[in-house]
Design a protein around this motif. Structure first.
Motif, PDB file in Angstrom:
ATOM      1  N   SER A 178       1.008  -1.483  -0.522  1.00 59.42           N
ATOM      2  CA  SER A 178      -0.126   0.060   0.041  1.00 59.42           C
ATOM      3  C   SER A 178       0.522   0.834   0.081  1.00 59.42           C
ATOM      4  CB  SER A 178      -0.628  -0.155   1.175  1.00 59.42           C
ATOM      5  OG  SER A 178      -1.993  -1.193   1.267  1.00 59.42           O
ATOM      6  N   THR A 179       2.298   1.059   1.150  1.00 56.45           N
ATOM      7  CA  THR A 179       2.929   2.426   0.699  1.00 56.45           C
ATOM      8  C   THR A 179       3.288   2.875  -0.765  1.00 56.45           C
ATOM      9  OG1 THR A 179       3.121   1.417   3.419  1.00 56.45           O
ATOM     10  CG2 THR A 179       4.273   3.315   1.849  1.00 56.45           C
ATOM     11  N   LEU A 180       3.748   1.612  -1.357  1.00 56.82           N
ATOM     12  CA  LEU A 180       4.568   1.830  -2.296  1.00 56.82           C
ATOM     13  C   LEU A 180       3.334   2.806  -3.295  1.00 56.82           C
ATOM     14  CD1 LEU A 180       6.844   0.730  -4.663  1.00 56.82           C
ATOM     15  CD2 LEU A 180       4.813  -0.722  -4.881  1.00 56.82           C
TER      16      LEU A 180
ATOM     17  N   GLU B  15      -6.170  -3.735  -3.109  1.00 63.10           N
ATOM     18  CA  GLU B  15      -6.777  -4.524  -2.403  1.00 63.10           C
ATOM     19  C   GLU B  15      -8.374  -4.336  -2.756  1.00 63.10           C
ATOM     20  OE1 GLU B  15      -5.785  -7.385   0.308  1.00 63.10           O
ATOM     21  OE2 GLU B  15      -4.259  -6.083   0.647  1.00 63.10           O
ATOM     22  N   PRO B  16      -9.038  -3.688  -3.530  1.00 61.11           N
ATOM     23  CA  PRO B  16      -9.967  -3.317  -4.670  1.00 61.11           C
ATOM     24  C   PRO B  16     -11.496  -4.391  -4.001  1.00 61.11           C
ATOM     25  CG  PRO B  16      -9.445  -3.850  -6.539  1.00 61.11           C
ATOM     26  CD  PRO B  16      -7.801  -4.413  -5.219  1.00 61.11           C
TER      27      PRO B  16
ATOM     28  N   CYS C 172      -2.262  -2.353  -9.344  1.00 59.95           N
ATOM     29  CA  CYS C 172      -3.340  -3.457  -8.896  1.00 59.95           C
ATOM     30  C   CYS C 172      -2.918  -4.452  -7.482  1.00 59.95           C
ATOM     31  CB  CYS C 172      -4.098  -4.272  -9.494  1.00 59.95           C
ATOM     32  SG  CYS C 172      -5.418  -4.731  -7.977  1.00 59.95           S
ATOM     33  N   VAL C 173      -3.027  -3.809  -6.127  1.00 61.39           N
ATOM     34  CA  VAL C 173      -2.491  -4.919  -4.879  1.00 61.39           C
ATOM     35  C   VAL C 173      -3.528  -5.795  -5.322  1.00 61.39           C
ATOM     36  CG1 VAL C 173      -1.710  -4.824  -2.726  1.00 61.39           C
ATOM     37  CG2 VAL C 173      -1.250  -3.206  -4.110  1.00 61.39           C
ATOM     38  N   THR C 174      -3.353  -7.017  -5.545  1.00 66.31           N
ATOM     39  CA  THR C 174      -4.359  -8.150  -5.153  1.00 66.31           C
ATOM     40  C   THR C 174      -3.615  -9.243  -4.703  1.00 66.31           C
ATOM     41  OG1 THR C 174      -6.251  -9.127  -6.290  1.00 66.31           O
ATOM     42  CG2 THR C 174      -4.722  -8.348  -7.418  1.00 66.31           C
ATOM     43  N   HIS C 175      -4.146 -10.312  -4.141  1.00 65.48           N
ATOM     44  CA  HIS C 175      -3.206 -11.667  -4.133  1.00 65.48           C
ATOM     45  C   HIS C 175      -4.967 -12.661  -5.275  1.00 65.48           C
ATOM     46  CE1 HIS C 175      -1.915 -10.799  -0.312  1.00 65.48           C
ATOM     47  NE2 HIS C 175      -1.367 -10.006  -1.273  1.00 65.48           N
ATOM     48  N   GLU C 176      -6.080 -12.380  -5.950  1.00 64.78           N
ATOM     49  CA  GLU C 176      -6.356 -12.607  -6.712  1.00 64.78           C
ATOM     50  C   GLU C 176      -5.531 -13.334  -8.352  1.00 64.78           C
ATOM     51  OE1 GLU C 176      -9.279 -13.191  -6.391  1.00 64.78           O
ATOM     52  OE2 GLU C 176      -9.650 -12.046  -4.730  1.00 64.78           O
ATOM     53  N   MET C 177      -5.583 -14.580  -7.607  1.00 65.01           N
ATOM     54  CA  MET C 177      -4.689 -15.320  -8.934  1.00 65.01           C
ATOM     55  C   MET C 177      -4.943 -15.501 -10.229  1.00 65.01           C
ATOM     56  SD  MET C 177      -1.670 -17.788  -7.517  1.00 65.01           S
ATOM     57  CE  MET C 177      -3.372 -18.187  -6.215  1.00 65.01           C
TER      58      MET C 177
END
Ligand SMILES: Nc1ncnc2c1ncn2[C@@H]1O[C@H](COP(=O)(O)OP(=O)(O)OP(=O)(O)O)[C@@H](O)[C@H]1O
Ligand SMILES: [Mg+2]
Length: 246
Positions: free
Chosen positions: A45-47, A166-167, A195-200
């Motif tokens: 998030s900081t990035l 992380e939308p 997009c920061v996400t872990h949705e592979m």
């Protein structure tokens, strides 16, 4: 290759004595789609918050859409006009209708006439397939619908770059797809996005590159298939085994 639209050059950031971003080198080309993943607290998030100057940095250089982000107010204003951001929490104003949420910044910040702002807002609501909800209040909508409104709100300011943090992680599972579909359609229209996400599944379908962060560093950069199928580092392997274990 054309000039990068975003360029981190040895960027370092501290929160007090805590070194949160370490020697970040990262270039993003116009139209590129980047997914950022990594453990909690790794600095994702900081990035991305640095990119629209929600966070400052202490060392190195960050250039966004031609402006060097430092402490110069002019650069910050220029960048904010070109970069939209969507958060996990939708941050809509509950006492304003959907349409009023969308016209607020164009009218009060960008100085557009109200009629014009409303036309743009309706077009963006069409784009996220939710125009019929324009006169409702946010809390009368589902989480997925609220997030699509938040995306439309960003688009009203015609950003060149969209940042998503992380939308979908605050959404019930059945609403994740409708939000990801909207993001995919933006990607198809050539929007530069991080997009920061872990949705592979999403990362594999959309991302040109996956950035894997750990402890404030970019540890791996690769195509989604290469990263998810065969991470190069122990830290990458360890992270994937944890998110796959859920
Ligand atoms: N305003 C702040 N002041 C002090 N420390 C902060 C601040 N914001 C974040 N941090 C710390 O910086 C580190 C990185 O935070 P960041 O929110 O960027 O991580 P993240 O990778 O997005 O994590 P998550 O997956 O949990 O969202 C964490 O250790 C966090 O506690
Ligand atoms: Mg985060």
């Amino acid at each position: 290759m054309s000039n990068p639209i975003i360029r981190f050059d040895k960027v370092n950031k501290w929160f007090g004595s805590f070194h949160v971003l370490r020697d970040i080198d990262l270039s993003v080309q116009p139209g590129e789609r980047i997914v950022i993943c990594g453990p909690s607290g790794s600095g994702k998030s900081t990035l991305i918050r640095c990119i629209n100057a929600l966070e400052d940095y202490q060392e190195g250089t960050l250039t966004v859409a031609g402006s060097v982000l430092g402490d110069k107010l002019k650069a910050i204003e220029a960048v904010r006009r070109q970069v939209g951001m969507v958060f996990q929490q939708f941050n809509l104003f509950p006492h304003l209708t959907v349409l009023e949420n969308l016209t607020l910044a164009p009218v009060w910040v960008a100085g557009l006439p109200k009629k014009e702002a409303e036309q743009i807002a309706m077009a963006q609501l069409e784009r996220v397939r939710i125009a019929e909800q324009a006169h409702k209040y946010p809390l009368q909508l589902s989480g997925g619908q609220q997030q699509r409104v938040a995306i439309a709100r960003s688009l009203c300011l015609t950003p060149k770059i969209m940042l998503f943090d992380e939308p979908t992680s605050a959404l019930d599972p059945e609403m994740i797809k409708e939000v990801l579909d909207v993001i995919v359609s933006l990607a198809d229209q050539g929007m530069t996005m991080l997009c920061v996400t872990h949705e592979m599944g999403f990362a594999r379908a959309v991302a040109d590159r996956v950035i894997f962060m750990d402890e404030g560093q970019v540890v791996e950069e690769n195509t989604p298939d290469a990263f998810f199928d065969a991470p190069k580092t122990d830290r990458g392997r360890d992270f994937l085994s944890k998110i796959l274990g859920h």
